[in-house]
Design an enzyme around this catalytic site. Sequence first.
Site: not given
Ligand SMILES: *Cc1c(COP(=O)(O)O)cnc(C)c1O
Length: 317
Positions: A53, A180, A303
């Site tokens: 993020k 998304g 992520s």
């Molecule tokens: C925010 C987040 C997501 C999803 O991302 P979006 O842009 O909202 O689709 C996935 N994994 C983690 C660890 C996140 O913090």
Amino acid sequence: MIRPTREEIREAAGRIFGVVRRTPLLASASVSERAEATVRLKAEHLQRTGSFKVRGAANALAFLVQDGARAVVTASSGNHGQAVAYAARALGVSARVVVPTTANPLKVAAISAYGATVEYAGVTSQDRLERAEAIARAEGIPFLPPYDDVTVMAGQGTVGLEILGDFAEVETVLVPVGGGGLIGGIAAAIKATAPRVRVLGVEPEGAPKASRSKAAGTRVILPSTETVADGLRALALGVHTWPVVESLVDEVVTVSDAAILDAMRFLAIRAKQLVEPSGAAALAWALNPARPVAGQNVAVVLSGGNGDPALLSREPV
Ligand SMILES: *Cc1c(COP(=O)(O)O)cnc(C)c1O
């Protein structure tokens, strides 16, 4: 559709250089063996602040600073709050982060440690959003959204550029879907450069906003969502992310919470990588017993890694 262009994503990469890390693309023999594929793991759990993020936050904030902003406000108890706090400090502006009264004290401590001011407001996302918007109006400072913005998407798209740079043979990219922003940015980067690479979204069975929207051909707003993956709980894609997902994402599939927790444990024990449930969702699809990506060159986006370690010992369901 306003998608970030390849140039905008390239420029974002330059703009956030030095604030974010170029994360490694890890090979894991155990993961590849179980998926019956050549799997590479994009290690965004090793990103600064523990999730991707910070890429979108840093890019969006750089534009706001260029327009004269000296402070910014956002609403998030989780990874976006930490990302904005970190990016604000790096760019020399002050940040206010609105969190619920029930926020995890460890996450609140991380947000304050990055130098942001924490404000508490209610328990629902609506409570937080209203408070943040009130602050934005009263103070005349911009609100930095977690996903529904083209500069945020461009920042997240840098993940896609790095995957293509490190894994030219990639055939399929698996990405978790919340609001998304991550998949919108990655799909924009990949389809502009290597349109034959498949981009697949993965979301929890308990939060199927993107798969339902794709099936309906319109942005579906779910009445409620329920999943262990707290980063993927959004009720709907954003008004800006949905058209990008609709036109550039090949398919969106769903996984159970049990499969997400299993993938998370497998990563910890076999690949020595500690990710949070949202960060393990995309891998859960690759490890599906039907072996949906067998024989392919697959990049899986891990992520984030800011989970509660107690989840590792939760009984499999
Ligand atoms: C925010 C987040 C997501 C999803 O991302 P979006 O842009 O909202 O689709 C996935 N994994 C983690 C660890 C996140 O913090």
